[in-house]
Enzyme design. Structure first.
Site, mmCIF file in Angstrom:
data_model
loop_
_atom_site.group_PDB
_atom_site.id
_atom_site.type_symbol
_atom_site.label_atom_id
_atom_site.label_comp_id
_atom_site.label_asym_id
_atom_site.label_seq_id
_atom_site.Cartn_x
_atom_site.Cartn_y
_atom_site.Cartn_z
ATOM 1 N N PHE A 1 -5.362 -5.510 -1.717
ATOM 2 C CA PHE A 1 -6.797 -5.188 -1.873
ATOM 3 C C PHE A 1 -7.149 -4.392 -3.246
ATOM 4 O O PHE A 1 -6.617 -3.561 -3.585
ATOM 5 C CB PHE A 1 -7.116 -4.186 -0.670
ATOM 6 C CG PHE A 1 -6.961 -4.779 0.779
ATOM 7 C CD1 PHE A 1 -7.798 -5.272 1.224
ATOM 8 C CD2 PHE A 1 -5.783 -4.246 1.269
ATOM 9 C CE1 PHE A 1 -7.743 -5.800 2.599
ATOM 10 C CE2 PHE A 1 -5.514 -4.710 2.744
ATOM 11 C CZ PHE A 1 -6.738 -5.437 3.064
ATOM 12 N N PHE B 1 -2.594 -1.565 -2.136
ATOM 13 C CA PHE B 1 -3.915 -0.902 -2.109
ATOM 14 C C PHE B 1 -4.230 -0.781 -3.597
ATOM 15 O O PHE B 1 -3.285 -0.003 -4.259
ATOM 16 C CB PHE B 1 -4.551 0.000 -1.432
ATOM 17 C CG PHE B 1 -4.241 0.147 0.087
ATOM 18 C CD1 PHE B 1 -5.334 -0.406 0.813
ATOM 19 C CD2 PHE B 1 -2.906 0.238 0.969
ATOM 20 C CE1 PHE B 1 -5.128 -0.405 2.253
ATOM 21 C CE2 PHE B 1 -3.011 0.168 2.026
ATOM 22 C CZ PHE B 1 -4.102 -0.246 2.905
ATOM 23 N N ASP B 2 -5.421 -1.163 -4.307
ATOM 24 C CA ASP B 2 -5.993 -0.419 -5.519
ATOM 25 C C ASP B 2 -6.269 0.982 -5.037
ATOM 26 O O ASP B 2 -6.714 1.326 -3.782
ATOM 27 C CB ASP B 2 -6.928 -1.307 -6.038
ATOM 28 C CG ASP B 2 -7.698 -0.713 -7.499
ATOM 29 O OD1 ASP B 2 -6.804 0.117 -7.938
ATOM 30 O OD2 ASP B 2 -8.822 -0.791 -7.644
ATOM 31 N N GLY B 3 -6.790 1.922 -5.879
ATOM 32 C CA GLY B 3 -7.042 3.208 -5.776
ATOM 33 C C GLY B 3 -8.506 3.448 -5.623
ATOM 34 O O GLY B 3 -9.149 3.387 -4.749
#
Length: 213
Positions: free
Chosen positions: A175, A58-60
């Site tokens: 993502f 995941f991106d943040g």
């Protein structure tokens, strides 16, 4: 099978944890309903991935977290962003559109942990963010801890390209809210999914229309 009509209305009834589609309009519709969703992008050269462990990256900002900090960066630049994060280090970030999906993965992981499979759990999660560990990563980690969520590996790239790191991690899916990161991941052979949420979408529209090039 919905006879050509949108399936979005059924997703809440099904308690859907994640909706993936190649149709960006349906993805945006799902996000508007509070459902974790992303637009899938396949790549011609697929990196070989684990057959025994599901790896999700995941991106943040604007993915697990809200786009609050990203708005500061877009409006005022990097120095103001770093200052904002230092000033708000102990203030939790608001949740983003895929927080619920990370929660669902965490619940599955805990079932494996309870059976003694913490070290060889068949699910592994990654945070791959352009934030830097020293200046702006602390707030992200504090927020995850306050939510009671674990991330197995947190990688703070300080603005470096994400593609090479994703090539090393070899996630089954990654993502991100920004298309250039999604495209960079795809170039490295990673299946990537775009989360059309937050201020970056307005920025993408300007780039596509030729403004600011």
């Amino acid at each position: 099978m919905t006879g050509g009509s949108s399936p979005i209305g059924y997703l809440k009834a099904w308690h859907t944890n994640l909706y993936l589609s190649a149709d960006a309009d349906k993805v945006r519709e799902a996000l508007a309903e509070g459902i974790a969703a992303a637009t899938m992008f396949m790549t011609e050269k697929l990196t070989e991935v684990s057959e025994s462990q599901l790896r999700v990256a995941f991106d943040g900002d604007a993915v697990l977290f809200s786009d609050e900090s990203e708005r500061i960066f877009k409006a005022h630049g990097l120095d103001k962003f770093f200052q904002h994060e230092r000033d708000n280090e102990d203030t939790l970030l608001d949740h983003g559109p895929l927080k619920g999906f990370l929660e669902a993965l965490g619940k599955l992981q805990k079932k494996f942990y309870a059976k003694g499979h913490r070290l060889d759990c068949p699910i592994r999660t990654f945070l791959v963010t352009a934030r830097s560990a020293a200046s702006s990563g602390i707030r992200a980690l504090k927020t995850l801890r306050a939510w009671g969520l674990e991330i197995d590996e947190a990688l703070f790239l300080a603005g470096a390209p994400k593609g090479p790191m994703l090539e090393k991690i070899r996630p089954h899916i990654y993502f991100d809210d920004q298309m250039f990161h999604v495209e960079g991941a795809a170039e490295m052979g990673t299946v990537a999914a775009h989360v059309p949420y937050g201020i970056a979408q307005k920025h993408n529209l300007k780039q596509n229309s030729g403004v600011g090039k």
